[in-house]
Design a protein around this motif. Structure first.
Motif, PDB file in Angstrom:
ATOM      1  N   SER A 187      67.860  55.494  83.511  1.00 17.62           N
ATOM      2  CA  SER A 187      66.536  55.412  84.124  1.00 17.62           C
ATOM      3  C   SER A 187      65.466  55.340  83.037  1.00 17.62           C
ATOM      4  O   SER A 187      65.523  56.035  82.032  1.00 17.62           O
ATOM      5  CB  SER A 187      66.317  56.647  84.993  1.00 17.62           C
ATOM      6  OG  SER A 187      64.977  56.740  85.402  1.00 17.62           O
ATOM      7  N   ASN A 188      64.484  54.492  83.306  1.00 12.13           N
ATOM      8  CA  ASN A 188      63.464  54.250  82.307  1.00 12.13           C
ATOM      9  C   ASN A 188      62.261  55.172  82.550  1.00 12.13           C
ATOM     10  O   ASN A 188      61.203  54.728  82.950  1.00 12.13           O
ATOM     11  CB  ASN A 188      63.066  52.771  82.395  1.00 12.13           C
ATOM     12  CG  ASN A 188      62.106  52.386  81.302  1.00 12.13           C
ATOM     13  OD1 ASN A 188      62.113  52.974  80.232  1.00 12.13           O
ATOM     14  ND2 ASN A 188      61.263  51.400  81.580  1.00 12.13           N
ATOM     15  N   VAL A 189      62.438  56.468  82.346  1.00 14.33           N
ATOM     16  CA  VAL A 189      61.334  57.416  82.571  1.00 14.33           C
ATOM     17  C   VAL A 189      60.942  58.065  81.250  1.00 14.33           C
ATOM     18  O   VAL A 189      61.752  58.164  80.341  1.00 14.33           O
ATOM     19  CB  VAL A 189      61.714  58.537  83.568  1.00 14.33           C
ATOM     20  CG1 VAL A 189      61.805  58.018  84.976  1.00 14.33           C
ATOM     21  CG2 VAL A 189      63.015  59.220  83.157  1.00 14.33           C
ATOM     22  N   PRO A 190      59.676  58.498  81.139  1.00 14.31           N
ATOM     23  CA  PRO A 190      59.277  59.244  79.953  1.00 14.31           C
ATOM     24  C   PRO A 190      60.126  60.516  79.853  1.00 14.31           C
ATOM     25  O   PRO A 190      60.442  61.128  80.872  1.00 14.31           O
ATOM     26  CB  PRO A 190      57.816  59.610  80.215  1.00 14.31           C
ATOM     27  CG  PRO A 190      57.358  58.685  81.282  1.00 14.31           C
ATOM     28  CD  PRO A 190      58.551  58.322  82.081  1.00 14.31           C
ATOM     29  N   ARG A 191      60.517  60.876  78.635  1.00 12.01           N
ATOM     30  CA  ARG A 191      61.387  62.052  78.469  1.00 12.01           C
ATOM     31  C   ARG A 191      60.662  63.113  77.662  1.00 12.01           C
ATOM     32  O   ARG A 191      59.814  62.809  76.819  1.00 12.01           O
ATOM     33  CB  ARG A 191      62.675  61.664  77.736  1.00 12.01           C
ATOM     34  CG  ARG A 191      63.380  60.442  78.284  1.00 12.01           C
ATOM     35  CD  ARG A 191      64.492  60.804  79.231  1.00 12.01           C
ATOM     36  NE  ARG A 191      65.061  59.599  79.845  1.00 12.01           N
ATOM     37  CZ  ARG A 191      66.000  59.635  80.787  1.00 12.01           C
ATOM     38  NH1 ARG A 191      66.473  60.788  81.216  1.00 12.01           N
ATOM     39  NH2 ARG A 191      66.454  58.518  81.309  1.00 12.01           N
TER      40      ARG A 191
ATOM     41  N   ARG B 126      55.471  54.548  79.096  1.00 11.45           N
ATOM     42  CA  ARG B 126      56.705  53.983  78.577  1.00 11.45           C
ATOM     43  C   ARG B 126      57.850  54.953  78.745  1.00 11.45           C
ATOM     44  O   ARG B 126      57.744  56.126  78.415  1.00 11.45           O
ATOM     45  CB  ARG B 126      56.532  53.599  77.116  1.00 11.45           C
ATOM     46  CG  ARG B 126      56.576  52.079  76.953  1.00 11.45           C
ATOM     47  CD  ARG B 126      56.673  51.648  75.508  1.00 11.45           C
ATOM     48  NE  ARG B 126      57.803  52.204  74.808  1.00 11.45           N
ATOM     49  CZ  ARG B 126      57.766  52.487  73.500  1.00 11.45           C
ATOM     50  NH1 ARG B 126      56.673  52.306  72.818  1.00 11.45           N
ATOM     51  NH2 ARG B 126      58.837  52.946  72.897  1.00 11.45           N
ATOM     52  N   GLY B 127      58.931  54.462  79.254  1.00  8.63           N
ATOM     53  CA  GLY B 127      60.070  55.332  79.474  1.00  8.63           C
ATOM     54  C   GLY B 127      61.107  55.154  78.397  1.00  8.63           C
ATOM     55  O   GLY B 127      60.900  54.458  77.398  1.00  8.63           O
ATOM     56  N   ARG B 128      62.214  55.816  78.601  1.00  7.90           N
ATOM     57  CA  ARG B 128      63.243  55.741  77.597  1.00  7.90           C
ATOM     58  C   ARG B 128      64.599  55.945  78.260  1.00  7.90           C
ATOM     59  O   ARG B 128      64.835  56.955  78.908  1.00  7.90           O
ATOM     60  CB  ARG B 128      62.975  56.844  76.572  1.00  7.90           C
ATOM     61  CG  ARG B 128      64.036  56.927  75.534  1.00  7.90           C
ATOM     62  CD  ARG B 128      63.548  57.799  74.405  1.00  7.90           C
ATOM     63  NE  ARG B 128      64.694  58.164  73.593  1.00  7.90           N
ATOM     64  CZ  ARG B 128      64.708  59.163  72.730  1.00  7.90           C
ATOM     65  NH1 ARG B 128      63.612  59.894  72.577  1.00  7.90           N
ATOM     66  NH2 ARG B 128      65.771  59.432  72.024  1.00  7.90           N
ATOM     67  N   THR B 129      65.478  54.961  78.120  1.00 13.70           N
ATOM     68  CA  THR B 129      66.835  55.152  78.600  1.00 13.70           C
ATOM     69  C   THR B 129      67.648  55.758  77.462  1.00 13.70           C
ATOM     70  O   THR B 129      67.251  55.708  76.305  1.00 13.70           O
ATOM     71  CB  THR B 129      67.487  53.831  79.049  1.00 13.70           C
ATOM     72  OG1 THR B 129      67.499  52.948  77.938  1.00 13.70           O
ATOM     73  CG2 THR B 129      66.721  53.206  80.189  1.00 13.70           C
ATOM     74  N   ILE B 130      68.769  56.340  77.819  1.00 12.88           N
ATOM     75  CA  ILE B 130      69.540  57.068  76.812  1.00 12.88           C
ATOM     76  C   ILE B 130      70.896  56.408  76.623  1.00 12.88           C
ATOM     77  O   ILE B 130      71.574  56.080  77.601  1.00 12.88           O
ATOM     78  CB  ILE B 130      69.722  58.532  77.252  1.00 12.88           C
ATOM     79  CG1 ILE B 130      68.353  59.211  77.284  1.00 12.88           C
ATOM     80  CG2 ILE B 130      70.671  59.277  76.343  1.00 12.88           C
ATOM     81  CD1 ILE B 130      68.304  60.423  78.131  1.00 12.88           C
ATOM     82  N   THR B 131      71.248  56.213  75.368  1.00 15.41           N
ATOM     83  CA  THR B 131      72.571  55.655  75.083  1.00 15.41           C
ATOM     84  C   THR B 131      73.498  56.797  74.718  1.00 15.41           C
ATOM     85  O   THR B 131      73.107  57.709  74.000  1.00 15.41           O
ATOM     86  CB  THR B 131      72.520  54.674  73.894  1.00 15.41           C
ATOM     87  OG1 THR B 131      71.167  54.602  73.450  1.00 15.41           O
ATOM     88  CG2 THR B 131      73.002  53.318  74.309  1.00 15.41           C
TER      89      THR B 131
END
Lengths: 293, 404
Positions: B79-83, A283-288
């Protein structure tokens, strides 16, 4: 014609240099000399040793620049294969020609100079290999043990590169105690000084080393995680990898276990993207931006 | 998050930076001293991954959280990547553990922009300082510089790092405005001149504080926009002149997951990147000018290397006589490098050059044969037209066409 047999009591440059000085002084041409050492078994038809003739009335002597001398010494660290010329004979022919005024004998365009050049290159390359591909394994050490090596490595060099390796790793390793084993000798460092131990009869072998080393140490898993992740499957280029890192070194590198898997995975589908496939499914995460929603 | 997990995320995020060089550092040694590590100016590649690239340094991001939205970058905020984010201690531990096992020669640290430019830069500097001061680490450190960070932080970074780099990112400022709206050509160049000034001060005054002894480098992404090689090489030439760059790295654009529509979906041929490196090398090492290699708009030829292409376009200058020609011209012959040119020069002081000498020197005979004469050799192809000669020189083998 008299043939002179010279015994290399130690297979080192200094020993050869003493012989070469006396030979030049006596004006013995290279064709009349047989070198006997570990890489030349001698000649079937010359059985007895003949004493060298007395110094000639017009002795040859040679003054070499420090750079040229270093070049010759480096070439002497090359271990020829059985069908290649004995290193001491080659070196003597070169200094003989230089002493006669043939300055080209050390230049890479000359027939002898080219062989010297090729050997110097091969030795330097092998020095580079041991600097790059040697892997230390950390040993579990009791706190009160002041002598056992903390790091141990095994390496199988093609040429005599132990000294160059010793000087390199003592600079890198600070006060750590370490041990590098090779089939032809071991470098032992106590954190301040190093020395090379060359066994006479029985040589070190890889089993001795494996018995010493706790093969898996905990940094290894981290390294494997890093290696797989820094690889870019969209740029698969095995040829360059193998050319730059010959497979004879892989046996003692932890990343060997990953290579085949990474390559076949990259070939079958992952070619398009550079991203590590372990991350694609996560699962990824975009940043606001702060202040926006 | 586990350390291993973080490492996977943050190494993956960093791998689009092409450079992994560990060269150019001053001589340092830890022999018998507290601390760890040495440098001697030469780089060491400790491993190679199956993409053929060298692993010399631990190349990671401090974090891949990023406020910027650069379209070509996998870590852009949309971008939808794990951080993940490393702590200072985690980076230090990884660096030292890998270093002791001879897996790496040092650290290459970069980061996404978090909170502010100065905050991010300061965090990077803190890692370098901890390694150098607390752990007396004398291995290689390469810090990526955040372009908008204050000059003071850049100076501090230069104190601890062996190399600093600011990425120019794209070949032209128009592309940068289009694809990286938060970045600007002006601030990038401003950071580069801050580093250049630091380098010049450090060399001019012997007692000046140490500043990035391995110089500065930059990276340019190729194939994310439609700039041609002619423009790229022109810009690169002025970059070298203006900022005392050690190297410009070219990185063929790698398509990224969930690619935005502003960047291409396919990668440019890796060979294009290779040709750019070759042309770059000719500019840095051989005194070629960018406009000699490409006289008009367009890309470098993919099927022959730029030096051969140049020689084929200048048949009137060849063949040259190796016994008489200037060193500078000998080095311009395809198949003869700088080292060989120097050796030919040394040899011809002793005697005249023969054709077979060139084989021994390891020159590429197939390439050089139409362009030289020696006392015992004259090229058969001297009369051939450019096209016919080109056909003879092309090495490419027929390739099967792609199915799709």
């Amino acid at each position: 014609m008299t043939m002179y047999t010279l015994h290399m009591t130690r297979a080192d440059f200094a020993c050869w240099r003493d012989h070469a000085r006396r030979l030049l002084a006596a004006r013995v041409p290279p064709g009349d000399v047989l070198w006997q050492g570990e890489d030349s078994a001698g000649d079937l038809f010359v059985s007895s040793d003949t004493d060298l003739p007395p110094p000639s009335e017009t002795p040859l002597a040679l003054k070499l620049s420090r750079q040229d001398l270093r070049r010759l010494e480096c070439a002497s660290h090359y271990w020829p294969t059985p069908h290649q010329e004995c290193r001491w004979a080659l070196l003597y022919r070169v200094v003989w020609r230089l002493a006669l005024g043939e300055g080209e004998a050390l230049l890479a365009g000359d027939t002898d100079g080219a062989v010297i050049e090729q050997r110097v290159k091969a030795v330097n390359h092998e020095v580079h290999h041991i600097h790059a591909f040697l892997r230390f394994h950390q040993q579990p050490i009791k706190a009160d043990d002041q002598h056992a090596p903390e790091f141990i490595a095994w390496f199988e060099p093609r040429h005599d590169v132990l000294e160059a390796a010793a000087r390199h790793f003592i600079d890198r390793m600070g006060q750590h105690r370490w041990l590098i084993m090779t089939p032809g000798g071991a470098i032992i460092c106590d954190g301040r000084q190093w020395h090379i131990e060359r066994p006479e009869a029985d040589i070190f072998n890889v089993q001795d080393y494996q018995a010493l080393v706790e093969m898996k140490d905990d940094a290894e898993d981290l390294w494997l995680a890093y290696y797989a992740s820094t690889f870019n499957p969209a740029r698969l280029n095995e040829k360059t990898m193998v050319r730059s890192m010959p497979s004879r070194f892989w046996r003692h590198m932890p990343e060997r276990v990953l290579m085949t898997g990474l390559i076949s995975h990259a070939r079958h589908g992952a070619q398009q993207l550079g991203q590590d496939s372990r991350l694609a499914t996560r699962r990824g995460r975009t940043i606001t931006l702060p202040g926006k929603s | 998050m586990e350390l291993t997990d973080k490492l996977i995320v943050l190494a993956d995020a960093a791998k689009y930076d092409a450079s992994c060089a560990s060269s150019g550092a001053p001589k340092r040694s830890s022999k018998g001293q507290k601390g760890l590590g040495a440098t001697n100016g030469n780089g060491i590649c400790h491993s190679f991954t199956p993409d053929g690239r060298c692993v010399a340094l631990l190349k990671i991001l401090m974090t891949n959280f990023c406020l910027y939205d650069c379209q070509y970058c996998i870590n852009r905020r949309s971008s939808n990547v794990p951080r993940a984010r490393f702590s200072v201690d985690e980076i230090v531990r990884l660096t030292l553990d890998f270093y002791r096992r001879n897996l790496i020669s040092g650290l290459f640290l970069s980061s996404g922009i978090i909170r502010s430019n100065d905050y991010t830069m300061e965090a990077l500097v803190r890692v370098a300082r901890t390694l150098r001061v607390e752990h007396q680490f004398r291995g290689y450190i390469h810090l990526k510089t955040i372009p908008d960070a204050s000059p003071d932080l850049i100076r501090q970074a230069g104190l601890y790092a062996d190399r600093l780099s600011v990425n120019i990112e794209l070949p032209t400022s128009q592309s940068l405005t289009r694809l990286a709206p938060e970045k600007s050509d002006t601030t990038i160049r401003h950071a580069m001149s801050t580093i250049r000034d630091g380098l010049e001060e450090a060399t001019a005054e012997p007692r000046a504080p140490r500043f990035s002894p391995g110089g500065q480098s930059t990276q340019m992404i190729v194939g994310a926009d439609d700039t041609d090689d002619h423009t790229i090489l022109g810009n690169v030439q002025s970059l070298y002149g203006d900022y005392r760059l050690k190297r410009v790295y070219y990185s063929a654009f790698s398509p990224i997951p969930e690619s935005p529509s502003s960047v291409p979906l396919i990668a440019p041929p890796l060979l294009r990147e290779h040709r750019l490196y070759q042309a770059d090398f000719l500019i840095r090492g051989y005194g070629f000018r960018a406009d000699e290699l490409l006289t008009g708009p367009g890309n470098l030829s993919l099927d022959i290397d730029p030096k051969l292409a140049w020689a084929l376009n200048h048949r009137e200058l060849f063949p040259i006589d190796l016994d008489r020609a200037d060193m500078y011209m000998i080095a311009r012959v395809p198949g003869i490098g700088i080292t060989s040119a120097r050796r030919i020069d040394m040899l011809r002081r002793e005697r005249r050059i023969r054709y077979s000498d060139l084989t021994r020197l390891g020159c590429s005979m197939k390439k050089l044969s139409p362009f030289i004469t020696t006392q015992d050799y004259r090229p058969r192809q001297a009369g051939l037209e450019r096209q016919a000669l080109l056909a003879q020189m092309q090495t490419s083998t027929p390739a099967q066409m792609a199915l799709l």
